[in-house]
Design an enzyme around this catalytic site. Structure first.
Site, short mmCIF file in Angstrom:
data_model
loop_
_atom_site.label_atom_id
_atom_site.label_comp_id
_atom_site.label_asym_id
_atom_site.label_seq_id
_atom_site.Cartn_x
_atom_site.Cartn_y
_atom_site.Cartn_z
N LYS A 135 5.34 13.12 0.72
CA LYS A 135 4.38 13.21 -0.38
C LYS A 135 3.07 13.73 0.18
O LYS A 135 2.92 13.82 1.42
CB LYS A 135 4.21 11.86 -1.06
CG LYS A 135 3.59 10.78 -0.19
CD LYS A 135 3.30 9.60 -1.09
CE LYS A 135 2.85 8.39 -0.35
NZ LYS A 135 2.55 7.29 -1.21
N HIS B 169 7.93 10.98 -12.45
CA HIS B 169 7.77 12.40 -12.17
C HIS B 169 9.05 12.90 -11.52
O HIS B 169 9.40 12.48 -10.42
CB HIS B 169 6.58 12.64 -11.24
CG HIS B 169 5.29 12.13 -11.82
ND1 HIS B 169 4.67 12.76 -12.87
CD2 HIS B 169 4.56 11.04 -11.55
CE1 HIS B 169 3.59 12.07 -13.21
NE2 HIS B 169 3.50 11.01 -12.42
N LEU C 18 0.83 -1.21 0.00
CA LEU C 18 0.00 0.00 0.00
C LEU C 18 0.86 1.26 0.00
O LEU C 18 2.00 1.25 0.46
CB LEU C 18 -0.94 0.01 1.21
CG LEU C 18 -0.39 -0.02 2.63
CD1 LEU C 18 0.14 1.33 3.07
CD2 LEU C 18 -1.49 -0.45 3.59
N CYS D 183 9.65 4.03 3.42
CA CYS D 183 10.00 2.73 2.81
C CYS D 183 11.22 2.77 1.90
O CYS D 183 12.19 2.05 2.15
CB CYS D 183 8.80 2.19 2.05
SG CYS D 183 7.45 1.72 3.15
N1 LIG Z 1 4.23 2.80 5.85
C1 LIG Z 1 4.10 2.25 4.67
O1 LIG Z 1 3.65 2.88 3.72
C2 LIG Z 1 4.48 0.82 4.44
C3 LIG Z 1 4.10 0.17 3.26
C4 LIG Z 1 4.44 -1.15 3.06
C5 LIG Z 1 5.16 -1.82 4.04
N2 LIG Z 1 5.54 -1.18 5.18
C6 LIG Z 1 6.27 -1.95 6.20
O2 LIG Z 1 5.36 -2.30 7.24
C7 LIG Z 1 6.04 -2.31 8.50
C8 LIG Z 1 5.36 -1.37 9.46
O3 LIG Z 1 5.46 -0.06 8.97
P1 LIG Z 1 4.60 1.14 9.54
O4 LIG Z 1 4.86 2.30 8.66
O5 LIG Z 1 3.20 0.66 9.74
O6 LIG Z 1 5.32 1.34 10.96
P2 LIG Z 1 4.84 2.21 12.21
O7 LIG Z 1 6.05 2.62 12.89
O8 LIG Z 1 3.83 3.23 11.74
O9 LIG Z 1 4.03 1.17 13.12
C9 LIG Z 1 4.63 0.13 13.82
C10 LIG Z 1 3.83 -0.09 15.10
O10 LIG Z 1 4.28 -1.29 15.73
C11 LIG Z 1 4.20 -1.11 17.13
N3 LIG Z 1 5.02 -2.13 17.80
C12 LIG Z 1 6.37 -2.25 17.84
N4 LIG Z 1 6.72 -3.33 18.55
C13 LIG Z 1 5.58 -3.92 18.96
C14 LIG Z 1 5.29 -5.08 19.74
N5 LIG Z 1 6.25 -5.86 20.21
N6 LIG Z 1 3.99 -5.37 19.98
C15 LIG Z 1 3.01 -4.58 19.51
N7 LIG Z 1 3.21 -3.49 18.76
C16 LIG Z 1 4.48 -3.15 18.50
C17 LIG Z 1 4.68 0.32 17.32
O11 LIG Z 1 4.28 0.84 18.58
C18 LIG Z 1 4.00 1.02 16.14
O12 LIG Z 1 2.73 1.52 16.49
C19 LIG Z 1 7.50 -1.93 8.19
O13 LIG Z 1 8.25 -3.09 8.03
C20 LIG Z 1 7.38 -1.19 6.88
O14 LIG Z 1 8.56 -1.26 6.12
C21 LIG Z 1 5.20 0.11 5.41
#
Ligand SMILES: NC(=O)c1ccc[n+]([C@@H]2O[C@H](COP(=O)([O-])OP(=O)(O)OC[C@H]3O[C@@H](n4cnc5c(N)ncnc54)[C@H](O)[C@@H]3O)[C@@H](O)[C@H]2O)c1
Length: 434
Positions: A324, A254, A153, A263
């Site tokens: 963005k 772009h 996403l 990411c």
């Molecule tokens: N943000 C994006 O657009 C996106 C898109 C695709 C993939 N990802 C991947 O998804 C993963 C998460 O990214 P995000 O942006 O959602 O991160 P984020 O930092 O917004 O959220 C991570 C959450 O995990 C919680 N957390 C950490 N340790 C924990 C535990 N032991 N138990 C319960 N909760 C815990 C944190 O408190 C936090 O709220 C990453 O690996 C990222 O690379 C992100």
């Protein structure tokens, strides 16, 4: 089906809310108590269009709940997603897997019914093997499988992307686990979203390969933009001219201030580390990382050039700070390096961003945050359009010019037509257009 989502950040919260909307019974878990408290009160911890409404509707329907207690929440869940952060490890750029492994350990100690543990976090090849080892070595007798299901996403369009994905990638080694994942994604399956089943390792690599490829595409057009400026071309025409070729495609062409966000920067670095570890260098990606890093500061210098080469004592207004539009995410935003370059050169920086100022203020305390576009441009010696929020797409040129100290506009997102901006009286520069 009962689904547990461990980690309620961008990915966990959006995925959890969407799964609930499909009709599953979802509990979103986070160890951040204030986040869970706010979610229970209906307050979103992030800005994502449509998310508050989706969460509210599914909470009301009784399909979505929030908890800080993993042990009691995962009871009876047939699929437990790990959606915690995997930031760059300080110093070496490796993905920091501390949070993922901490969850694996907690799951190992608490699963009581057969379950599929699904890694949705972006994790390097082999992480699924390690998660499996952690759970197995806990001595649990409960049947479990570890599956990779990377998330594609985009922030700002996350709900649409989750519900109408280009594809769903599932890396699973056991047939029964594939069956559970088919159930999880059944509503999308019915919509004919292609589900690609692969090995766990291939799936883990697919996520990095996809992000590295997209980062490469952006970096490629950015370098073409630099060349356009030298040879007198227009990068938007070049992008269109190549993008209409189906083999190339028009997306991610772009030109701008370089990629940023939560990411691409960390995932390209992590891919380089994996490649290094396995003795199989990915030189193209190495170049992309280097070129993109230097580009962000170069954009700051572009603004200084527009000021006549000396920024000392000059006031620069930045429109947009987030990496963005339609997100409040400031992670690795190009604005950070641009601001630093301007401050280093002695400029005073004022900024307005529709959603990102709270997060930005913590990162760039020297920047004066103001509450509107027009407050930002007042008395400015140059305006730099850094993030292409809709709010900046139809500026009242006469008003902006009237408020500024000098009518200098640096459009780092090529939002405006150069001829139009110049005829409105601006000294206008953009990216890859002369
Ligand atoms: N943000 C994006 O657009 C996106 C898109 C695709 C993939 N990802 C991947 O998804 C993963 C998460 O990214 P995000 O942006 O959602 O991160 P984020 O930092 O917004 O959220 C991570 C959450 O995990 C919680 N957390 C950490 N340790 C924990 C535990 N032991 N138990 C319960 N909760 C815990 C944190 O408190 C936090 O709220 C990453 O690996 C990222 O690379 C992100």
């Amino acid at each position: 089906m009962k689904i547990a989502m461990v980690g309620s950040g961008y990915v966990g919260l959006v995925s959890g809310a969407c799964f609930a909307d499909f009709g599953h019974d979802v509990v979103c878990i986070d160890k951040d108590e204030s986040k869970i408290e706010r979610l229970r009160a209906g307050v979103m911890p992030i800005y994502e269009p449509g998310l508050a409404e989706l969460v509210a509707a599914n909470v009301k329907a009784g399909r979505l709940s929030f908890s800080t207690d993993l042990a009691s929440s995962i009871e009876g869940a047939q699929a437990i997603f790990i959606a915690v952060g995997t930031p760059s490890r300080r110093g070496d750029g490796h993905a920091d897997l501390t949070y993922v492994y901490a969850v694996a350990q907690e799951l190992a100690a608490n699963i009581t019914t057969p379950t599929v543990v699904v890694t949705k976090s972006t994790v390097p090849v082999g992480t699924g093997d390690e998660v499996e080892r952690i759970i197995r070595e806990s001595g649990t007798e409960v049947q479990f499988a570890v599956v990779s299901n990377p998330e594609f996403l985009r922030e700002g369009a996350a709900i649409g992307d989750f519900k109408r994905p280009d594809r769903i990638v599932i890396g699973a080694e056991e047939e029964w686990a594939r069956g559970v994942m088919r159930e999880v994604y059944r509503p999308l399956f019915l919509n004919r979203a292609p589900i690609l089943f692969t090995s766990r390792r291939s799936s883990e690599l697919i996520k990095y390969a996809a992000n590295a490829f997209l980062a490469t595409k952006i970096t490629f057009i950015n370098e073409m933009a630099d060349l356009c400026e030298k040879v007198g071309g227009d990068v938007q025409d070049v992008a269109r001219g190549i993008g209409l070729d189906n083999r190339i495609g028009s997306k991610f062409l772009h030109a701008g201030p370089g990629y940023g966000g939560s990411c691409f920067p960390k995932d390209t670095l992590a891919l380089l580390k994996t490649a290094e570890d396995y003795g199989s260098p990915v030189r193209l990606v190495e170049a992309v990382v280097k070129v993109n890093d230097s580009r962000k500061r170069a954009m700051g210098r572009k603004v200084i050039e527009a000021l006549g080469g000396d920024a000392r004592g000059k006031r620069v207004a930045l429109l947009g700070l987030t990496f963005k539009p339609n997100t409040d995410d400031m992670r690795d935003a190009p604005s950070i390096a641009i601001v630093q370059t301007l401050l280093d050169a002695g400029a005073e920086v004022v900024a307005y961003d529709p959603e990102g100022m709270e997060a930005a203020a913590a990162i760039m305390p020297e920047v004066k945050m103001v509450s509107s576009t027009y407050a930002a441009v007042e008395g400015a010696d140059a305006v730099a359009l850094v993030t292409e929020w809709d709010a900046f797409r139809a500026l009242d040129f006469a008003r902006v010019k009237g408020l500024m100290n000098a009518p200098v506009l640096v459009d780092l997102r090529n939002v405006y037509d150069p001829a139009e901006a110049r005829s409105a009286g601006f000294a206008y520069s953009s990216v890859g257009r002369v």
